[in-house]
Design a protein around this motif. Sequence first.
Motif, PDB file in Angstrom:
ATOM      1  N   LEU A  11     -19.279   4.439   6.146  1.00  0.00           N
ATOM      2  CA  LEU A  11     -18.356   5.447   5.655  1.00  0.00           C
ATOM      3  C   LEU A  11     -19.071   6.490   4.807  1.00  0.00           C
ATOM      4  N   PHE A  12     -18.749   7.757   5.085  1.00  0.00           N
ATOM      5  CA  PHE A  12     -19.188   8.854   4.235  1.00  0.00           C
ATOM      6  C   PHE A  12     -18.149   9.065   3.141  1.00  0.00           C
ATOM      7  N   HIS A  13     -18.618   9.320   1.945  1.00  0.00           N
ATOM      8  CA  HIS A  13     -17.692   9.592   0.837  1.00  0.00           C
ATOM      9  C   HIS A  13     -18.414  10.390  -0.237  1.00  0.00           C
ATOM     10  N   THR A  14     -17.642  11.097  -1.037  1.00  0.00           N
ATOM     11  CA  THR A  14     -18.172  11.747  -2.230  1.00  0.00           C
ATOM     12  C   THR A  14     -17.524  11.102  -3.447  1.00  0.00           C
ATOM     13  N   ASP A  15     -18.202  11.195  -4.565  1.00  0.00           N
ATOM     14  CA  ASP A  15     -17.761  10.538  -5.804  1.00  0.00           C
ATOM     15  C   ASP A  15     -18.039  11.511  -6.943  1.00  0.00           C
ATOM     16  N   ASP A  16     -16.998  12.166  -7.427  1.00  0.00           N
ATOM     17  CA  ASP A  16     -17.146  13.225  -8.421  1.00  0.00           C
ATOM     18  C   ASP A  16     -16.319  12.940  -9.655  1.00  0.00           C
ATOM     19  N   GLY A  17     -16.756  13.535 -10.779  1.00  0.00           N
ATOM     20  CA  GLY A  17     -15.991  13.448 -12.010  1.00  0.00           C
ATOM     21  C   GLY A  17     -16.072  12.088 -12.666  1.00  0.00           C
ATOM     22  N   GLN A  46     -10.710  15.964 -14.669  1.00  0.00           N
ATOM     23  CA  GLN A  46      -9.893  15.012 -15.417  1.00  0.00           C
ATOM     24  C   GLN A  46     -10.073  13.566 -14.963  1.00  0.00           C
ATOM     25  N   TYR A  47     -10.479  13.385 -13.696  1.00  0.00           N
ATOM     26  CA  TYR A  47     -10.488  12.054 -13.106  1.00  0.00           C
ATOM     27  C   TYR A  47     -11.799  11.806 -12.355  1.00  0.00           C
ATOM     28  N   ARG A  48     -12.049  10.535 -12.089  1.00  0.00           N
ATOM     29  CA  ARG A  48     -13.055  10.202 -11.085  1.00  0.00           C
ATOM     30  C   ARG A  48     -12.392  10.374  -9.725  1.00  0.00           C
ATOM     31  N   VAL A  49     -13.021  11.108  -8.815  1.00  0.00           N
ATOM     32  CA  VAL A  49     -12.408  11.456  -7.531  1.00  0.00           C
ATOM     33  C   VAL A  49     -13.308  10.998  -6.391  1.00  0.00           C
ATOM     34  N   ILE A  50     -12.795  10.079  -5.580  1.00  0.00           N
ATOM     35  CA  ILE A  50     -13.509   9.587  -4.397  1.00  0.00           C
ATOM     36  C   ILE A  50     -12.783  10.109  -3.168  1.00  0.00           C
TER      37      ILE A  50
END
Length: 263
Positions: A11-17, A46-50
Amino acid sequence: MAFTDLGDVRLFHTDDGSGDTTLLLVHGLGSDSHEWVHHIPSLARQYRVIAVDVRGHGYSSAPESGNTPTQMADDLALLCAALGVESCVAIGHSMGGQIVSHLAVEYPSLIKALVTVDPGYGFAGARARNLPAIIERMREDTLAVCLRNDEWTYSAATPEWLREWHRRRIIATPPHVLLQAFEAMFDGPDALGLRPNTEEYLSRRTCPVLTFWFDPVQAAWEASLFKDPHSKAVAWEGSGHRLHEERPGEFLAVVTNWLRRLS
């Protein structure tokens, strides 16, 4: 890492914040996590965003089988465990609404709240009766039928670039993935896309739910299934199926205000 191996799928994913709350963003059928590019920068303040490409879509691998919403939900539960996410708010559009609802029912300790965006469940009446014929035509020419079926998702207010963006995403999705996922959503005795299957299953969601629909009748129907008093149904008449992309600023305002009240 932008990729996580989960056995039969990568799986490809990004993890920001960062923050106390993690948001898991789940796109719809024939799309990918680019669907959330208008939302991630603001949410990540404001949040961790996956944001993830589910199996068979985007940059994730496309197994020959298992490309169904239930398996996609199981994938995301494994991904959350791999990323150290013990609880999250899951936000899902269309097929993603099915996926995050499966997570809420089957992994209740993981999901503390849901946001569903014109979700792919609760079809009834003429729309439901037409689905078997659509599936039969998809078996003959999956891509052509998917492109034709996508036309209903737009309104007069939908910008031309958004239509073209999603046309290209559908073309980029392997046909066997499109067919398997659509069949699993709308065909069979347990297909979550059809009533009364939807009603029985969604009644098991006990977490707060914020749902967006362009059809006020559908919004009122889903509101009747809510279990948590903080749940809310929003109807944006005149919008298309991808209302979060058509109206990203307003969508973000409603979601973040609701999340703020929850906390």
